[in-house]
Write a protein that holds these residues in place. Structure first.
Motif, PDB file in Angstrom:
ATOM      1  N   SER A   2      20.673   1.976  19.318  1.00  0.00           N
ATOM      2  CA  SER A   2      21.460   1.462  18.868  1.00  0.00           C
ATOM      3  C   SER A   2      21.012   1.739  17.405  1.00  0.00           C
ATOM      4  O   SER A   2      19.694   1.498  16.520  1.00  0.00           O
ATOM      5  N   PRO A   3      21.910   1.511  16.032  1.00  0.00           N
ATOM      6  CA  PRO A   3      22.002   1.986  14.935  1.00  0.00           C
ATOM      7  C   PRO A   3      20.914   0.872  14.488  1.00  0.00           C
ATOM      8  O   PRO A   3      20.668   0.693  13.448  1.00  0.00           O
ATOM      9  N   LEU A   4      21.209  -0.626  14.890  1.00  0.00           N
ATOM     10  CA  LEU A   4      20.006  -1.845  14.029  1.00  0.00           C
ATOM     11  C   LEU A   4      18.943  -1.517  14.059  1.00  0.00           C
ATOM     12  O   LEU A   4      17.796  -1.202  14.906  1.00  0.00           O
ATOM     13  N   PHE A   5      18.324  -1.647  13.012  1.00  0.00           N
ATOM     14  CA  PHE A   5      16.908  -1.699  13.199  1.00  0.00           C
ATOM     15  C   PHE A   5      16.404  -0.258  13.392  1.00  0.00           C
ATOM     16  O   PHE A   5      15.036  -0.172  13.555  1.00  0.00           O
ATOM     17  N   ALA A   6      17.190   0.968  13.053  1.00  0.00           N
ATOM     18  CA  ALA A   6      16.875   2.069  13.202  1.00  0.00           C
ATOM     19  C   ALA A   6      16.296   2.782  12.760  1.00  0.00           C
ATOM     20  O   ALA A   6      15.415   3.760  12.841  1.00  0.00           O
ATOM     21  N   THR A   7      16.292   2.473  11.422  1.00  0.00           N
ATOM     22  CA  THR A   7      14.464   3.177  10.358  1.00  0.00           C
ATOM     23  C   THR A   7      13.601   2.613  10.878  1.00  0.00           C
ATOM     24  O   THR A   7      13.236   1.305  10.887  1.00  0.00           O
ATOM     25  N   ASP A   8      12.572   4.137  10.436  1.00  0.00           N
ATOM     26  CA  ASP A   8      11.280   3.026  11.232  1.00  0.00           C
ATOM     27  C   ASP A   8      10.692   2.530   9.299  1.00  0.00           C
ATOM     28  O   ASP A   8      10.382   3.504   8.910  1.00  0.00           O
ATOM     29  N   ILE A   9      10.176   1.777   9.772  1.00  0.00           N
ATOM     30  CA  ILE A   9      10.247   0.667   8.289  1.00  0.00           C
ATOM     31  C   ILE A   9       8.991   0.584   8.977  1.00  0.00           C
ATOM     32  O   ILE A   9       8.458  -0.433   9.619  1.00  0.00           O
ATOM     33  N   GLN A  10       7.636   1.040   7.839  1.00  0.00           N
ATOM     34  CA  GLN A  10       5.988   0.943   7.394  1.00  0.00           C
ATOM     35  C   GLN A  10       5.731  -0.049   6.635  1.00  0.00           C
ATOM     36  O   GLN A  10       6.519   0.047   5.168  1.00  0.00           O
ATOM     37  N   SER A  11       4.719  -0.911   6.628  1.00  0.00           N
ATOM     38  CA  SER A  11       3.770  -0.867   5.725  1.00  0.00           C
ATOM     39  C   SER A  11       2.741   0.115   5.586  1.00  0.00           C
ATOM     40  O   SER A  11       2.092   1.178   5.938  1.00  0.00           O
ATOM     41  N   LEU A  12       2.414   0.626   3.574  1.00  0.00           N
ATOM     42  CA  LEU A  12       1.636   1.678   3.524  1.00  0.00           C
ATOM     43  C   LEU A  12       0.466   1.586   3.388  1.00  0.00           C
ATOM     44  O   LEU A  12      -0.461   2.339   4.192  1.00  0.00           O
ATOM     45  N   SER A  13       0.068   0.060   3.472  1.00  0.00           N
ATOM     46  CA  SER A  13      -1.792   0.217   3.919  1.00  0.00           C
ATOM     47  C   SER A  13      -1.123  -1.708   3.943  1.00  0.00           C
ATOM     48  O   SER A  13      -1.371  -2.598   3.574  1.00  0.00           O
ATOM     49  N   PRO A  14      -1.079  -1.137   5.759  1.00  0.00           N
ATOM     50  CA  PRO A  14      -1.137  -2.479   5.950  1.00  0.00           C
ATOM     51  C   PRO A  14      -1.526  -3.831   6.068  1.00  0.00           C
ATOM     52  O   PRO A  14      -1.781  -5.397   5.954  1.00  0.00           O
ATOM     53  N   ALA A  15      -3.375  -3.938   5.827  1.00  0.00           N
ATOM     54  CA  ALA A  15      -4.756  -4.720   5.859  1.00  0.00           C
ATOM     55  C   ALA A  15      -4.779  -4.996   4.391  1.00  0.00           C
ATOM     56  O   ALA A  15      -4.903  -5.812   4.017  1.00  0.00           O
ATOM     57  N   GLU A  16      -3.800  -4.392   3.554  1.00  0.00           N
ATOM     58  CA  GLU A  16      -3.742  -4.941   2.110  1.00  0.00           C
ATOM     59  C   GLU A  16      -2.013  -5.271   1.727  1.00  0.00           C
ATOM     60  O   GLU A  16      -1.492  -3.489   0.834  1.00  0.00           O
ATOM     61  N   GLU A  17      -1.336  -5.625   1.860  1.00  0.00           N
ATOM     62  CA  GLU A  17       0.225  -5.942   1.777  1.00  0.00           C
ATOM     63  C   GLU A  17       0.490  -5.301   0.207  1.00  0.00           C
ATOM     64  O   GLU A  17       1.661  -4.537  -0.196  1.00  0.00           O
ATOM     65  N   VAL A  18      -0.133  -5.748  -0.265  1.00  0.00           N
ATOM     66  CA  VAL A  18      -0.087  -5.683  -1.978  1.00  0.00           C
ATOM     67  C   VAL A  18      -1.404  -5.247  -2.686  1.00  0.00           C
ATOM     68  O   VAL A  18      -2.544  -5.906  -3.039  1.00  0.00           O
ATOM     69  N   TRP A  19      -1.341  -3.865  -3.585  1.00  0.00           N
ATOM     70  CA  TRP A  19      -2.970  -3.330  -4.001  1.00  0.00           C
ATOM     71  C   TRP A  19      -2.707  -4.334  -4.789  1.00  0.00           C
ATOM     72  O   TRP A  19      -2.505  -3.697  -5.997  1.00  0.00           O
ATOM     73  N   ILE A  20      -3.806  -4.784  -4.955  1.00  0.00           N
ATOM     74  CA  ILE A  20      -3.690  -5.153  -6.897  1.00  0.00           C
ATOM     75  C   ILE A  20      -5.194  -4.396  -7.592  1.00  0.00           C
ATOM     76  O   ILE A  20      -6.453  -4.436  -6.573  1.00  0.00           O
ATOM     77  N   PRO A  21      -4.836  -3.949  -8.642  1.00  0.00           N
ATOM     78  CA  PRO A  21      -6.184  -3.249  -9.208  1.00  0.00           C
ATOM     79  C   PRO A  21      -7.440  -3.795  -9.404  1.00  0.00           C
ATOM     80  O   PRO A  21      -8.159  -2.794  -9.291  1.00  0.00           O
ATOM     81  N   HIS A  22      -7.282  -5.114  -9.916  1.00  0.00           N
ATOM     82  CA  HIS A  22      -8.808  -5.735  -9.917  1.00  0.00           C
ATOM     83  C   HIS A  22      -8.463  -6.965  -9.862  1.00  0.00           C
ATOM     84  O   HIS A  22      -7.567  -7.639 -10.079  1.00  0.00           O
ATOM     85  N   PRO A  23      -9.158  -7.480  -8.156  1.00  0.00           N
ATOM     86  CA  PRO A  23      -8.452  -8.268  -7.306  1.00  0.00           C
ATOM     87  C   PRO A  23      -9.482  -9.890  -7.645  1.00  0.00           C
ATOM     88  O   PRO A  23      -9.734 -10.712  -7.948  1.00  0.00           O
ATOM     89  N   ASP A  24     -10.505  -9.397  -8.782  1.00  0.00           N
ATOM     90  CA  ASP A  24     -12.089  -9.909  -8.906  1.00  0.00           C
ATOM     91  C   ASP A  24     -10.895 -10.721 -10.611  1.00  0.00           C
ATOM     92  O   ASP A  24     -10.579 -10.613 -11.268  1.00  0.00           O
TER      93      ASP A  24
END
Length: 526
Positions: A76-98
């Motif tokens: 089925s075309p519903l949800f057919a596009t394979d959508i993934q996270s680039l970095s599942p371990a960190e959903e958002v890259w924070i350059p300087h988390p400190d």
């Protein structure tokens, strides 16, 4: 098959990613999409909302697309596009988390040789107060509308061992062979993180390409100022210190565009670059320094940015150079389906695919509770109805193969997409735009505050469902109204969706999506 990577930089970039994710679920963004998010303000409400949406879609796909699952959508075309996270371990890259990070700390100003320190002091204001310091500006809530600070801070982390860069480098390495890689960055020309990260990341990615990797394409969607917000306080009020000010956005954008002109002339970076603006700014009605409070509603220009992203992932990029394409609305006071640029060969693709997705979401919020509660009295009451057998629900052994997880994931996504559509419509109408894409007035309620999401009903019943389903998508260019809820019931009773390896409840969901088309079946058209 190309590898498509979408990176949202900053809060505005995340909002364009939000719209692109819905377009991808609708089938407008190609067969795969890997998504990364970058923001120094890790608690930014815009970024957090998009990260949650991405997680919801990934979860729904994992359930409904599982090869071993009991309830599967198959082809089925519903949800057919394979959508993934680039970095599942960190959903958002924070350059300087400190939380104590500042430029002075990042570059260790106190340990610099005299000459380097003098250069550092010449580039960044030393200051003595929160209003005039750049070296000691706390970066825990982003770059506060100062992209030169962000560019320096972000570039300092590129060579570190970070999952975001490791995953991106792995994807780029695939281009050493025959694999085509498309990387698209989206962000704003105004503000802090987006304005800082957009050109910085693009340049660094270009410079990190494997030698001879001619099949890597880098694109950009750059959002010009399209909204304004309330002032943070009176002149002299400390709350105005080191925050973005609405009245400065145009001036910042003018300077940034001059920088882009010089940058792109001296160092070609983008294979395609899309600029998206709006003639009159949308008034947000509030101000936030950052963090969770910065949760701007979805706005119509972000849909244009999303369609630009989809075009980049769909277009034939071989030999493309020097083209200047323009897209504009027919009227400044209106927005219709014909105003939306199509990302593929079908000029009405946004109407067909987004319209179908929205109608499906409304239909599911009516039918989902009916077909997924096998122990309810209502469920037992319609077990003899023709549609029940036609859609093979009578063959499902719910006791052996429960569908609660699949149903919950689909419920969650349908709330997301209807809330997104409702937010865009609500703020377009507040801006006095004659909004002709969809109509959620009958069931969407505004949030209690401007930066809270709209409220979506948990389910549709009876006449409320009939009205919502029949009116949610406005007619396209033909002026022909989409089929009604009664038409949908007729198709569920008399037709089945094409067999593409569906299983369990996937049969019904596949049919519901197929029959939610904005156009009537060919056999019934006049």
């Amino acid at each position: 098959m190309a590898v498509n990577i979408l990176i949202g930089v900053g809060g505005t970039g995340a909002k364009v990613v939000e719209s692109t994710l819905h377009a991808a679920v609708a089938g407008l963004a190609g067969d795969n999409l890997t998504v990364g998010l970058v923001d120094q303000d890790g608690s930014n409400g815009n970024v957090g909302r998009t990260a949650q949406l991405l997680a919801t879609i990934v979860s729904a796909r994992a359930l409904w697309r599982s090869t071993g699952g009991a309830h599967v959508l198959g082809g089925s075309p519903l949800f057919a596009t394979d959508i993934q996270s680039l970095s599942p371990a960190e959903e958002v890259w924070i350059p300087h988390p400190d939380k104590a990070a500042s430029l002075a700390r990042i570059f260790d100003r106190e340990s610099m040789p005299t000459g380097e320190r003098q250069l550092f002091d010449g580039l960044f204001a030393q200051g003595t107060s929160a209003a005039d310091t750049e070296q000691d500006l706390p970066l825990d809530e982003g770059y506060r509308g100062r992209p030169h600070i962000g560019a320096a801070a972000m570039a300092s982390r590129i060579e570190d061992d970070i999952e975001f860069w490791d995953k991106l480098t792995t994807a780029l390495d695939a281009a050493r062979g025959a694999t085509e890689v498309r990387v698209l960055l989206v962000g704003s020309v105004f503000g802090g993180t987006g304005a800082a990260g957009f050109p910085t990341l693009a340049r660094l990615i270009r410079r990190r390409l494997p030698q001879g990797a001619s099949n890597v394409h880098i694109g950009g969607v750059l959002m010009l100022p399209y909204f304004d917000f309330d002032p943070p306080g009176r002149d002299g009020d400390a709350s105005r210190d080191n925050v973005a000010l609405s009245e400065e956005l145009v001036l910042q954008s003018k300077s940034a565009l001059k920088h882009y002109s010089d940058l792109l002339r001296d160092e070609p970076i983008f294979d395609q670059l899309y600029l998206v603006g709006w003639d009159r700014p949308f008034a947000l009605g509030y101000h936030s320094r950052g963090a969770n409070g910065q949760a701007n509603p979805p706005l119509a220009p972000e849909l244009f940015g999303a369609l630009a992203a989809c075009r980049f992932f769909n277009a034939d990029l071989k030999g493309v150079s020097g083209q200047v394409l323009a897209s504009a609305r027919t009227s400044a006071d209106a927005l219709t389906w014909s105003d939306l640029p199509s990302p593929d060969s079908d000029p009405d693709a946004p109407y067909h695919k987004l319209g179908q997705l929205l109608r499906f979401a409304v239909a599911w919020k009516h039918w989902g509770p009916l077909v997924s509660r096998p122990r309810s009295g209502l469920f037992k009451a319609f077990r003899t109805d023709p549609w029940y057998r036609r859609q093979r629900i009578d063959t499902i052994k719910f006791d052996a193969t429960p569908a609660e997880a699949e149903v919950a994931a689909l419920d969650a996504y349908c709330r997301w997409v209807l809330g997104w559509a409702g937010g865009i419509e609500l703020h377009a109408r507040r801006a006095r735009i004659n909004f002709g894409l969809w109509n959620t007035d009958a069931f969407i309620r505004p949030g209690e505050r401007p930066n809270l999401p709209v409220q979506v009903p948990r389910a549709f019943e009876g006449a409320d469902y009939d009205d919502a389903y029949g009116s949610i998508v406005m007619p396209g260019e033909t002026g022909e109204a989409p089929p009604t809820a009664a038409d949908l019931m007729g198709r569920l009773t008399n037709e089945t969706a094409p067999e593409v390896n569906q299983r369990g409840l996937g049969w019904f969901v596949s049919a519901l999506h197929a029959f939610a088309d904005v156009q009537p079946p060919a056999a019934t058209r006049t």
